[in-house]
Each structure stands twice: as structure tokens, then as C-alpha cells.
Write an enzyme that holds these catalytic residues in place. Structure first.
Site, PDB file in Angstrom:
ATOM      1  N   GLU A 179     152.170  52.417  73.315  1.00  0.00           N
ATOM      2  CA  GLU A 179     152.815  53.256  74.323  1.00  0.00           C
ATOM      3  C   GLU A 179     151.822  54.281  74.875  1.00  0.00           C
ATOM      4  O   GLU A 179     151.750  54.536  76.067  1.00  0.00           O
ATOM      5  CB  GLU A 179     154.007  53.965  73.678  1.00  0.00           C
TER       6      GLU A 179
ATOM      7  N   ASP B 289     158.417  63.988  79.499  1.00  0.00           N
ATOM      8  CA  ASP B 289     159.420  64.793  78.815  1.00  0.00           C
ATOM      9  C   ASP B 289     159.016  66.208  78.392  1.00  0.00           C
ATOM     10  O   ASP B 289     159.631  67.172  78.774  1.00  0.00           O
ATOM     11  CB  ASP B 289     159.906  64.032  77.572  1.00  0.00           C
TER      12      ASP B 289
END
Ligand SMILES: *[C@@H]1O[C@H](CO)[C@@H](O)[C@H](O)[C@H]1NC(C)=O
Ligand SMILES: *[C@@H]1O[C@H](CO)[C@@H](O)[C@H](O)[C@H]1NC(C)=O
Ligand SMILES: *[C@@H]1O[C@H](CO)[C@@H](O)[C@H](O)[C@H]1NC(C)=O
Ligand SMILES: *[C@@H]1O[C@H](CO)[C@@H](O)[C@H](O)[C@H]1NC(C)=O
Length: 836
Positions: free
Chosen positions: A807, A601
Site C-alpha cells: 500500500e 486521512d
């Protein structure tokens, strides 16, 4: 297992010839075999806790019209505000000390644990199936964490079976109650047939206070025995079981408080007040709540079994001894399977023992598999909003319409945080799952490929089906748009699968296929049928090829970049004629700050953005897609197609060097037009994952001098190398650690894994033990060994200290960051420990 390209081609060639010889006799037999395989798959994968967003929630796979839906919830009903801590959907906000599967395989069963400090509960849920997969049992076993602390475990189950009545009876009805706490239901579903469902206690003390002659505070509110009510809730709303329970109990409390005779109840009757009752005289329906309130001051805790049996079975699961036996068998079986696919040795890592390493890996794999879910429902799609090429403000997708229903069988990145299908993540999940259960990986892949739109060839980046899945997604991410792409990792996985299957042709003695006795006969069908029997996989490839081609073309067309802007500049550089003008790409939909389609992102890109920007990673991903298409075409003996793809692949490889390699920066970079001067091509170099991708995806020629430079970049502790893994962005980059800091430094498993795998491909000698050689290979070997050790050490250490896989990981000290219980691609550590 990750074979070299050379080897693959040789075997593909062998396959082509074998196929030629047998093709005349092949089809009928193979078709039958494929059907038998499918039948087995359907049966063995029918039942599992496929509502993986719940702590424990079941629904059957591919039963969409009339599924049986079930869930388990719990809270401490001795606490006045206990209802607020009613557990249902997995979420980090609950702050459980730990939850997840210790052992799990959707075909067999497993064991999931919950350590819930706030509710003083140590809960274990076992899930087992009969050998033919048709009947199942769930054992709920709980103990207090601290028996000195007065508390209860109020367990709330719900079952729902809509889809019509049978002989005037509700599709799920309680048929009898054997004593106050054992319940039996009869159910009927068009797709599942007739069944019964029982809830039976093994042991436990219901909360009771002998000082009172009754615990019943109001008619039906009595915690000293099992409570049951039924009502009608449509399938689309069943996921609100927690809200409905809370509001029914709240209404009941209000009612109790209004009545004079119940107003002044002593506090130790609170558990009764917090039980469910039929306050509104609902007619019996096919949605049921069952609530059991156990006293947790009893050290031995409680235990009960929920059992589903298809009717007219010769061997229903009927006693608790049978369940106990099935649990023992299942846990054993999964352990044995795990050991057939992964092996653990003492290594340079600092994990205490081989045993601990194995347990960590088994738990991690189990949690990846435990994320597998079956999703069914409508998807929000905006087909109207167009993307203006030259504006980079965030585009709101305001013209969403529901489409579908669709169905998807997939794993998820994180049950608590991202419980839905992600196109970018799924390919990585499959790289891990295929090493354990090849056919299961295939089922997931095939389900995703079904989502390729026939007309356009598009697959949505996130697949969010139905309200249950949507309820976990922030609104701005709910809507999908067919201009938006994502890295096509599924094709990476498919290519890997084809390679493995093809490799097995030359290796028929492979022990990877497991024989089982299934429905009375011994069958080869278990978990690696497609791998061991590549004809079946090629049959599938034949079927899916046209769809994949559409998807491939969609990606290339929708993400095509503009090359003409560079004409003059490249002519000056003398490379214009060499450039392959059709093979330049950029991600559509990037904004000033984000490039969501790239999957990374906030990784820094050209500033300001420009229509003419070309992204090196978009090009590299086209390379991967092309290589997969070439492989499939080869297997299918579509010679012309194969040649066409081979040429495109070659063009991609050449463009990577011609357009994206910056000699000055010594790395692969995006390019753009200099905002100050239109005649200048600008390299946008931010050393990190984007610059590593051509290497990670094995697109650099084996003899390229650039390999060494990439290895040097990865090894540089001033830049990308760290003691915990490769950083997403170089420490020396101006954006390192800035802003959201999502892909600007943190360590991500997916790219680390690809880099390790690529090192094995480019430098096969890195995997041999013993001292490193001098020179190039020596550097690669040192990097490989160190990275492999450091990466797995850190993920293990964090698991031990923080309880979960994460994550991503901090570039500063390695601690877990981002979403916790992220056992999606982080689970690739299992391959690294058990197969590399
Ligand atoms: C298996 O299930 C799929 C999906 O519901 C169905 O299309 C297929 O016909 C089934 N195959 C067999 C052999 O039962
Ligand atoms: C939870 O209970 C199990 C036995 O069912 C036990 O082995 C385990 O140690 C307990 N865990 C904790 C944290 O108390
Ligand atoms: C489960 O159900 C089927 C009926 O569909 C039956 O044939 C089978 O024997 C049952 N029980 C077990 C333990 O396998
Ligand atoms: C990193 O790997 C090297 C080589 O195996 C090892 O000596 C070192 O201790 C590791 N460091 C950490 C923090 O794991």
C-alpha cells in the site's frame, strides 16, 4: 502518450472540424458500430473470476438475477485442526507465502498461483475461455511443497445457480457421475440459458490407506473418492460457503464421535472424518459442494478440470487436451498483448535483467486486472445525518438505510484488504489499465459514472454492495453519506482518455487496435476500439455529459468554502478584488485528527479546525474536474459551456496563487483564520503531497516561477526526496512519522506517479537520454531520472523480498508497509517501467 495540453487542443480542433464534415452521415453507422462493440464487450467480459475477494471465485458480469456462482477452497484434512486453515477469501491473516496472478486478462484467462506453507500446498489455477468467451474451463493443479511431510490437499468446490427451475428440474442438478470422481451437472439460468458443468480428474491419488478395507468412517464420509452434496442456499448467502461447510463438517464429526462404532477410529482416518456428507438428508438443491482429498505424499500431485459449456454448442470444450491447448494459447496471447503495449529496456535501474523487469511488470499488471470484480447488491446510505459546520468531532452515521440493489464493475485496491470500489483509487487504476486495454478501462469508468445519482449528482466514496462485500468492512466505514466527497480521480482518468482518443485522430495508422477473428469474422474490436475510434467515445461523452455536469456541480456546491471571513484581511493585502470568490473549497466532514474526504486521512491540517479553513487540494481537484468538463464540452462543440469552464479553470489557477501560495514558506498551503486573532489569515503549511498537488495536477502555468520552487522542494533530501520515492510529508514537519503515520511520511505511488507525469508535462526534455542541461531544466531532469529509477527499484526490490506490492513504503528504508498485496495504484509502476 501523456500528451501536452497544447497538442491536445490542436487535435481537438481538428476533431471538431472532422466531426463537422462527417456528422451528417455519421450517426446510423456509428450507432450500429457502437452496438457491435457493446456486443463484443459483453461477450468477451462475461466470464471471469469477478469475485476477486476470493482466492478463486467466479460469477458472470451483468448477470444479476440468476448468476452461476462458484468458488474454490482448500485445506489439509490430515491435520486435526485443518478446518481452521480452510482457505476461501483472500486475507493476509492466512499468511500464504505468495498468491496472485502471474498472467491474467479478464477477456482471455490466466494463471494464478498459491504457495500455502501451512497446508503444504503449491496450487496453480488456470482459467481459460473459448474464443467467443461463452464457455470456460478452470484447471486446478496442485503439488506438495514437501512430499516428505504427510498431508492432504482437500479441495472443496462450490457451485450455486438459483433463479428457477426448468421442467421441474432444479436450476443446477447433478445429472451423472462417470465413475466415482467425474461429475456432470446440468444448469439453467434465465439470463445464461442452459449449460452443463463437468468436474473431471486428469490425475492424482485420493488419500487411501490399503491397511483398511474401507475408508468410509460413517455413511458418506469417505476421503478415497469425491464427495458431493447439494442443498439450497439463497444467492445473498452463498458467500458464506466456508462457514456452512465448516459447520456441516463439524456437525458430522460430532455425530461420528457420538456413535459407539465410529468413536475409536485410528488417526489416519481423519481425512474421511473431515469430508462433507448429507447428514441431515437435505433434499437435492441447486447449491453443490464437491470435495476431493488428494494425498500429498505423492510428488506428482493432482489435477482436475472444471468446465462450463453452454448447451447446443458446436464446439464445446470437452477434453483435457483442449483445455491444455487453450491454456497454452491464452498465456501466449496475453504475453503478446502485453508486449504490444509495454516495452522494457536496460536502464539505470538495478533490476537484474530486462526479462526479470518484464516478468515483474506483467505479474503486477495481472494482479491489478485480477482485482477487477463485478459487485451487485444493496448499499448502506445515511441521508439524515447533517453536518454541523462548526463541530469537528467524529460524526457517527447512525441513520443508515439499505438502498439498491446497484451494480458496479470495478477494480479494487487490494483483494485481501480492500475488496470493494474506492472512488479515490479507481481513477489511478484506470490510468494504468487504459495503457493495456483502453476499452476495459472505459467499461469500468462507465460503470462508475452510472453510480452518479440523478437527483443530487453524488457518488459514494466507497461502494460496498451486498453482504459479501460488506463482510470485509469495519462497521464504522460501511455507511456512506451524500455530504462526503473524495478526490475526483475518475475525471482525471476520463480527461486522459479523451486526450488519447483525440490524439489518435491525427494518427490513424496507429497499431494500437488489434484485429481478431471473432465468431468467424475478422474484427477490429478488441481492446482499443474506443481509443482508435474516437467518434464512439464522443458518442458516449454526449450521453454522459448531463450526468457529469450534475456530479461536477454537486462537488462544487457541497464542498464550497467561506470566503467572507477573509474579506478584511484580503482587502488589507490588496487582493480582495482579484480573488474569485466562488472558487474556494474545503473538505466537508474533517475531524480534529482526520480528513478522510481528502483521501489523505491523517495528513496534518489546521489546528484547531475552523469553519473558514480553505483546502488547497480541494481547490486543485476542482481545477481538474473543470478542465475535464471543458475538454468534454469542446469535443461536443458546446462552445458556451466550454468558455464557461475555461473561465472557471482560469479562476481556480489564479486563486491557487492568490490565496494558497505562501511566499514566506515557498509552497502551496491550506489557509485558515488564526485562532488567536480573527483578523489574521494563517497559512497552514505542511510540506508534502498536499503542497505538491497543484503541480502534480498540472495546474501551475507553464511560465510560473513557482515551478522551480516546487522542483526544489521535491528534490530536497532534507525534506521530501528519498532514495525510495517522494515522502508524503517532509522529514522536517513536526508531524512527520507521528500518530497513525499513514500519510505522514510513507511513500505512496499515486502521488509519485502524478509528479513524474507532471515533470514530463512541464519539462518535456526530462525524458531524453544523455547528460542533463544546466539550470532549471537540468534540475528537473536530474530529479525525474533519479525519482523514476529509485521508485521502481524499490518497488521491485520489495516485491522480490516480500513477495508483493504494498500500500505504501517506508520513508526510512523503503520496505513495504500498510496492506500487502496492494496491487491497486501501486501497479502504476508498470507504466513507469514500460511506457515512461
Ligand atoms: C451489453 O450489456 C449491457 C449491460 O447488461 C446491456 O445494457 C446492453 O444492452 C448489452 N449490449 C449488447 C449489444 O448486447
Ligand atoms: C509449484 O509448482 C510449479 C509446477 O506446477 C513449479 O514450477 C514451482 O516451482 C512450484 N513452486 C514451489 C514454491 O514449489
Ligand atoms: C461455446 O459456446 C457457444 C454457444 O453459445 C458455441 O457456439 C461455441 O462454439 C462454444 N465453444 C467454443 C470452444 O467456442
Ligand atoms: C537512485 O537513482 C540514482 C540515479 O539513477 C542512482 O544512481 C541510485 O543508485 C538510485 N538509488 C537507489 C537506492 O535506487
Amino acid at each position: 502518450m501523456f500528451n501536452s495540453r497544447l497538442r491536445v487542443f490542436k487535435l481537438v480542433w481538428i476533431l471538431a472540424n472532422i466531426a463537422l464534415l462527417v456528422s451528417a452521415t455519421f450517426s446510423v453507422d456509428k450507432l450500429e458500430e457502437f452496438e457491435e462493440y457493446q456486443k463484443f464487450t459483453n461477450e468477451s467480459l462475461l466470464w471471469a473470476p469477478y469475485r476477486s475477494n476470493c482466492y478463486f471465485g467466479m460469477r458472470p458480469r451483468y448477470v444479476s438475477e440468476s448468476p452461476l456462482i462458484m468458488g474454490v477452497m482448500w485445506f489439509n484434512s490430515l491435520s486435526q485442526d485443518g478446518l481452521h486453515s480452510l482457505r476461501h477469501f483472500a486475507t493476509p491473516q492466512d499468511k500464504l507465502q505468495k498468491y496472485g496472478w502471474e498472467v491474467y486478462d479478464p477477456r482471455i484467462g490466466g494463471k494464478e498461483i498459491f504457495i500455502d506453507g501451512k497446508n503444504n500446498l503449491n496450487l496453480t489455477v488456470y482459467f481459460v475461455k473459448s474464443r467467443n468467451g461463452e464457455n470456460w474451463s478452470v484447471r486446478v493443479h496442485g503439488e506438495p511443497l514437501d512430499p516428505e511431510k504427510p498431508s492432504t490437499a482437500s479441495i472443496v468446490l462450490y457451485f450455486s445457480q438459483n433463479g428457477g427451475e426448468l421442467d421441474g428440474k432444479s436450476s443446477l442438478a447433478m445429472i451423472n457421475q462417470d465413475g466415482p470422481n467425474d461429475l456432470k451437472f446440468f444448469g439453467y439460468s434465465k439470463e445464461l440459458g442452459e449449460y452443463d458443468l463437468t468436474v473431471k480428474d486428469n490425475f492424482g491419488h485420493y488419500f487411501n490407506n490399503p491397511a483398511y478395507d474401507t475408508m468410509e468412517v460413517a455413511p458418506g464420509s469417505d476421503c478415497s473418492k469425491t464427495s458431493h452434496i447439494s442443498l439450497q442456499i439463497p444467492d445473498g448467502e452463498v458467500w458464506k460457503a466456508r462457514d456452512v461447510f465448516q459447520s456441516l463438517v463439524s456437525d458430522s464429526i460430532r455425530d461420528i464421535l457420538e456413535k459407539e462404532e465410529t468413536k475409536q477410529r485410528p488417526a489416519d482416518l481423519i481425512p474421511s472424518v473431515l469430508t462433507i456428507r448429507n447428514l441431515y438428508d437435505f433434499n437435492p438443491g441447486s447449491f453443490h459442494y464437491v470435495q476431493k482429498t488428494f494425498d500429498l505424499t505423492k510428488q506428482e500431485g493432482f489435477e482436475f478440470d472444471i468446465t462450463y459449456n453452454k448447451l447446443e454448442t458446436s464446439q464445446s470444450i470437452s477434453t483435457k487436451e483442449q483445455v491444455t491447448e487453450l491454456i497454452a494459447w491464452s498465456l501466449n496471447e496475453i504475453n503478446a498483448r502485453f508486449d504490444r503495449h509495454f516495452s522494457f529496456e536496460e536502464g539505470p535501474d538495478s533490476i537484474e535483467s530486462v526479462d526479470v523487469k518484464r516478468r515483474f511488470a506483467l505479474e503486477t499488471l495481472s494482479n491489478l486486472l485480477g482485482g477487477i470484480g463485478y459487485f451487485y447488491g444493496k448499499q448502506l446510505i445515511d441521508r439524515e445525518t447533517e453536518f454541523d459546520e462548526s463541530q469537528f468531532d467524529e460524526i457517527k452515521l447512525l441513520n443508515a438505510k439499505e438502498e439498491g440493489p446497484f451494480e458496479l464493475f470495478t477494480s479494487v485496491p487490494s483483494r485481501g484488504f480492500f475488496p470493494r470500489g474506492f472512488y479515490w483509487d479507481e481513477g489511478f487504476h484506470l490510468l494504468q489499465i487504459m495503457e493495456y486495454d483502453f476499452d476495459l478501462a472505459f467499461e469500468i469508468l462507465a460503470s462508475w459514472f452510472e453510480m452518479i445519482e440523478d437527483d443530487s449528482g453524488w457518488i459514494a466514496r466507497e461502494i460496498i454492495l451486498g453482504n459479501e462485500a460488506r463482510s470485509k468492512v469495519p462497521e464504522e466505514f460501511q455507511v456512506q453519506n451524500p455530504n462526503i466527497a473524495n478526490p475526483p480521480t475518475l475525471l482525471l482518468a476520463f480527461s486522459e482518455m479523451l486526450s488519447k482518443a483525440i490524439e489518435n485522430i491525427g494518427d490513424l495508422g496507429s497499431d494500437s487496435n488489434e484485429q481478431v477473428t471473432f465468431n468467424g469474422k475478422t474484427s477490429n474490436f478488441m481492446t482499443n476500439n474506443l481509443e482508435a475510434n474516437s467518434d464512439l467515445l464522443t458518442e458516449y461523452a454526449k450521453k454522459i455529459y448531463p450526468k457529469l455536469m450534475k456530479h461536477y456541480n454537486w462537488f462544487k456546491d457541497s464542498q464550497a468554502g467561506l470566503i467572507d471571513e477573509y474579506a478584511e484581511i484580503c482587502e488589507d493585502e490588496g487582493i480582495w478584488d482579484k480573488i474569485h470568490k466562488n472558487e474556494v473549497y474545503r473538505w466537508v466532514g474533517r475531524t480534529f485528527t482526520h480528513c478522510l474526504p481528502s483521501g489523505m486521512d491523517d495528513y496534518p491540517r489546521a489546528q484547531p479546525p475552523d469553519v473558514a479553513e480553505l483546502n488547497v487540494d480541494a481547490l486543485a481537484w476542482v481545477g481538474v474536474m473543470t478542465r475535464s468538463m471543458k475538454q468534454i464540452a469542446h469535443v461536443l462543440k458546446l462552445t458556451e459551456d466550454e468558455e464557461k469552464y475555461a473561465e472557471i479553470e482560469q479562476n481556480v489557477v489564479e486563486n491557487l496563487d492568490l490565496l494558497h501560495w505562501s511566499e514566506k514558506d515557498n509552497c502551496y498551503c491550506d489557509i485558515s483564520i488564526d485562532p488567536e486573532d480573527e483578523d489574521v489569515k494563517e497559512f497552514v503549511c505542511h510540506e508534502g503531497y498536499i503542497s505538491l498537488l497543484p503541480f502534480a495536477l498540472k495546474l501551475i502555468p507553464r511560465d510560473s516561477p513557482k515551478l522551480e520552487k516546487v522542483v526544489a522542494l521535491m528534490s530536497d533530501p532534507e525534506k521530501i526526496f528519498s532514495e525510495y520515492g517522494l515522502l508524503s510529508l517532509s522529514r522536517q514537519d513536526e508531524y512527520f512519522g507521528k500518530g497513525e503515520n499513514y500519510w505522514r511520511g510513507p511513500i505512496w505511488m499515486n502521488i509519485n506517479y502524478l509528479c513524474l507525469d507532471a515533470m514530463r508535462y512541464y519539462y518535456p526534455e526530462v525524458t531524453f537520454d544523455g547528460a542533463g542541461e544546466a539550470g532549471k531544466a537540468g534540475n528537473a531532469k536530474k530529479l525525474y531520472q533519479t525519482l523514476k529509477t529509485n521508485l521502481s527499484n524499490n518497488i521491485y526490490k520489495v516485491w522480490k523480498e516480500q513477495g508483493y506490492c504494498y500500500e505504501n513504503y517506508s520513508p526510512i528504508d523503503g520496505h513495504g508497509t500498510g496492506a500487502e498485496h496492494f496491487t491497486g495504484w501501486t501497479a502504476l509502476v508498470v507504466n513507469i517501467l514500460g511506457r515512461f
